[in-house]
Structure formats: C-alpha cells, structure tokens
Design a protein around this motif. Sequence first.
Motif, PDB file in Angstrom:
ATOM      1  N   ALA A 112      -4.574  -2.423  -9.149  1.00  0.00           N
ATOM      2  CA  ALA A 112      -4.124  -1.380  -8.237  1.00  0.00           C
ATOM      3  C   ALA A 112      -5.582  -0.978  -7.617  1.00  0.00           C
ATOM      4  CB  ALA A 112      -3.837  -0.153  -9.014  1.00  0.00           C
ATOM      5  N   ILE A 113      -5.765  -1.073  -6.506  1.00  0.00           N
ATOM      6  CA  ILE A 113      -7.194  -0.557  -5.789  1.00  0.00           C
ATOM      7  C   ILE A 113      -6.788   0.632  -4.773  1.00  0.00           C
ATOM      8  CG2 ILE A 113      -8.893  -1.531  -4.297  1.00  0.00           C
ATOM      9  CD1 ILE A 113      -7.767  -4.118  -5.093  1.00  0.00           C
ATOM     10  N   ASP A 114      -7.814   1.740  -5.217  1.00  0.00           N
ATOM     11  CA  ASP A 114      -7.592   2.833  -4.608  1.00  0.00           C
ATOM     12  C   ASP A 114      -8.283   2.882  -3.297  1.00  0.00           C
ATOM     13  OD1 ASP A 114      -7.756   5.823  -3.482  1.00  0.00           O
ATOM     14  OD2 ASP A 114      -7.757   6.492  -5.513  1.00  0.00           O
ATOM     15  N   PHE A 115      -7.849   2.991  -2.126  1.00  0.00           N
ATOM     16  CA  PHE A 115      -8.473   3.075  -0.790  1.00  0.00           C
ATOM     17  C   PHE A 115      -8.401   4.555  -0.439  1.00  0.00           C
ATOM     18  CE2 PHE A 115      -7.463  -1.281  -1.389  1.00  0.00           C
ATOM     19  CZ  PHE A 115      -8.916  -1.964  -0.937  1.00  0.00           C
ATOM     20  N   GLY A 116      -8.531   5.455  -0.862  1.00  0.00           N
ATOM     21  CA  GLY A 116      -8.614   7.092  -0.300  1.00  0.00           C
ATOM     22  C   GLY A 116      -7.227   7.637  -0.237  1.00  0.00           C
ATOM     23  N   THR A 117      -6.548   7.379   0.716  1.00  0.00           N
ATOM     24  CA  THR A 117      -5.041   8.117   0.785  1.00  0.00           C
ATOM     25  C   THR A 117      -3.838   7.064   0.263  1.00  0.00           C
ATOM     26  OG1 THR A 117      -4.906   7.133   2.801  1.00  0.00           O
ATOM     27  CG2 THR A 117      -5.798   9.559   3.129  1.00  0.00           C
ATOM     28  N   HIS A 118      -4.124   5.926   0.133  1.00  0.00           N
ATOM     29  CA  HIS A 118      -3.433   4.976  -0.395  1.00  0.00           C
ATOM     30  C   HIS A 118      -3.932   4.015  -1.442  1.00  0.00           C
ATOM     31  CE1 HIS A 118      -1.406   6.246   3.393  1.00  0.00           C
ATOM     32  NE2 HIS A 118      -0.262   5.500   3.107  1.00  0.00           N
ATOM     33  N   THR A 119      -2.996   3.663  -2.378  1.00  0.00           N
ATOM     34  CA  THR A 119      -3.458   2.646  -3.267  1.00  0.00           C
ATOM     35  C   THR A 119      -2.991   1.293  -2.851  1.00  0.00           C
ATOM     36  OG1 THR A 119      -3.706   4.164  -4.889  1.00  0.00           O
ATOM     37  CG2 THR A 119      -3.362   1.925  -5.701  1.00  0.00           C
ATOM     38  N   LEU A 120      -3.544   0.211  -3.059  1.00  0.00           N
ATOM     39  CA  LEU A 120      -2.960  -1.060  -2.704  1.00  0.00           C
ATOM     40  C   LEU A 120      -2.369  -1.676  -3.965  1.00  0.00           C
ATOM     41  CD1 LEU A 120      -2.508  -3.711  -0.909  1.00  0.00           C
ATOM     42  CD2 LEU A 120      -4.544  -4.378  -1.525  1.00  0.00           C
ATOM     43  N   PHE A 121      -1.218  -1.818  -4.338  1.00  0.00           N
ATOM     44  CA  PHE A 121      -0.765  -2.404  -5.651  1.00  0.00           C
ATOM     45  C   PHE A 121      -0.496  -3.798  -5.417  1.00  0.00           C
ATOM     46  CE2 PHE A 121       0.690   1.932  -5.985  1.00  0.00           C
ATOM     47  CZ  PHE A 121       0.276   2.128  -7.423  1.00  0.00           C
ATOM     48  N   VAL A 122      -0.980  -4.820  -6.163  1.00  0.00           N
ATOM     49  CA  VAL A 122      -1.430  -5.977  -5.912  1.00  0.00           C
ATOM     50  C   VAL A 122      -0.322  -6.488  -7.215  1.00  0.00           C
ATOM     51  CG1 VAL A 122      -2.467  -8.160  -6.328  1.00  0.00           C
ATOM     52  CG2 VAL A 122      -3.555  -6.295  -5.094  1.00  0.00           C
ATOM     53  N   GLY A 123       0.736  -7.137  -6.880  1.00  0.00           N
ATOM     54  CA  GLY A 123       1.724  -7.778  -7.707  1.00  0.00           C
ATOM     55  C   GLY A 123       1.937  -9.076  -7.676  1.00  0.00           C
ATOM     56  N   GLU A 124       2.225  -9.768  -8.979  1.00  0.00           N
ATOM     57  CA  GLU A 124       2.334 -11.249  -8.970  1.00  0.00           C
ATOM     58  C   GLU A 124       3.967 -11.532  -9.135  1.00  0.00           C
ATOM     59  OE1 GLU A 124       1.729 -15.227 -11.893  1.00  0.00           O
ATOM     60  OE2 GLU A 124       0.691 -13.414 -12.188  1.00  0.00           O
ATOM     61  N   SER A 176       0.927  -1.268   0.037  1.00  0.00           N
ATOM     62  CA  SER A 176       0.143   0.094  -0.063  1.00  0.00           C
ATOM     63  C   SER A 176       0.957   1.325   0.170  1.00  0.00           C
ATOM     64  CB  SER A 176      -1.054   0.014   1.259  1.00  0.00           C
ATOM     65  OG  SER A 176      -1.865   1.008   1.232  1.00  0.00           O
ATOM     66  N   VAL A 177       0.729   2.138  -0.970  1.00  0.00           N
ATOM     67  CA  VAL A 177       1.417   3.175  -1.257  1.00  0.00           C
ATOM     68  C   VAL A 177       0.742   4.580  -1.299  1.00  0.00           C
ATOM     69  CG1 VAL A 177       3.108   4.588  -2.953  1.00  0.00           C
ATOM     70  CG2 VAL A 177       3.119   1.796  -2.526  1.00  0.00           C
ATOM     71  N   ASP A 178       1.247   5.533  -0.415  1.00  0.00           N
ATOM     72  CA  ASP A 178       0.605   6.774  -0.466  1.00  0.00           C
ATOM     73  C   ASP A 178       0.285   7.422  -2.015  1.00  0.00           C
ATOM     74  OD1 ASP A 178       0.156   9.953  -0.155  1.00  0.00           O
ATOM     75  OD2 ASP A 178       0.755   9.627   1.868  1.00  0.00           O
ATOM     76  N   ASN A 179      -0.922   7.757  -2.043  1.00  0.00           N
ATOM     77  CA  ASN A 179      -1.271   8.334  -3.425  1.00  0.00           C
ATOM     78  C   ASN A 179      -0.390   9.385  -4.070  1.00  0.00           C
ATOM     79  OD1 ASN A 179      -3.137   6.161  -3.764  1.00  0.00           O
ATOM     80  ND2 ASN A 179      -4.798   7.754  -3.190  1.00  0.00           N
TER      81      ASN A 179
END
Length: 168
Positions: free
Chosen positions: A124-136, A51-54
């Motif tokens: 990539a799922i935006d959760f407000g302040t952060h985006t969850l990057f899902v990587g294989e 999860s990374v700050d947008n």
Amino acid sequence: MKLDDQLVNRLTWKIPNALALIGSRSGEERNGMTASWITQLSMEPVLIGVSVDNTAVTHRLISEGGSFTVNLWDSQDTRVFVKFSKPANYADGALNARAVRSAATGAPVFDEATAWMDCEVRQAIDFGTHTLFVGELVDGAIRDDEARPASMSDTRMKYGGVKRGGHG
C-alpha cells in the motif's frame, strides 16, 4: 507556471479509465465502491493496482482486511455505479440490493459482474489524497466473455484532476 484547475480536470478526465466496483471487507463489514483508477502493474506475479481515496470506507476496509475484489460490469449497464459512489448498505447477502458472495480472500464478489478478480494486498503506497493498493491476483472468473467492460467514457461521471469532495 501553475495550470488552471479547470484545465487540469479537463486533461485528466481524458485519460481512458476502466470503471468497476471494488469489493472490500473487514470482519463482518463489507462495502462496494465505484472506482476508475485501476490497472495491472506486473505479470510475474500478476499484480493489480487500485487507487482509493484515503478518507473512503473502502480504504479502511482494504487496509484492515488485506484484500479487495475488482468487479467489472457490462458497459450497457452503468447505472449501478451511481449507487456505489457512497458507502453501501449490506443486508441479506447483498450490497445496495446487488447479490454478493465471498471470494477466497473474503472480499465480496458481485454475482452480476461480467468478470471479477480477487486480490490479496501486497503493498500500500500513500500518494497524498489516495493510496495505491497493490494486490496479487489469487482468484477470478469470467461470467460473460462477450460483454465489453464499462469505462468512464460510457457514463457522464468524472473523477480525477484536483480535489473536489469525498468518495465512498
């Protein structure tokens, strides 16, 4: 009932979190960022979430480059994380004077990492302040199988709770 911000911070800071450097790249621009919101999400395929700050440079680089690396560090050497809480300087094959090389995806891998994972973004799922990057997980290695990977509890660093400021 609204929880007090200080209580929210104290509660969320108790969640055990790994501490790693996230490598990212878009074109010739590279970055390394201290991160603690990292987890495995699936076994088949093996998916890693970060999860990374947008507003972070790393967010832009992962979005554009389509990949990231998770670089685990020895718990006895946590000073490195302070230097990567702001965007890194890339020069002479190093980020903030720490040697890196390109993983299969092109994202940087730190030579000093005790273990590293190279991940291609699948979602990539935006959760407000952060985006969850899902990587294989597409590549990785272990340099020191005996080292215990660093976690937030190995430092005085705190991250989470309510929004307080920017992050690299």
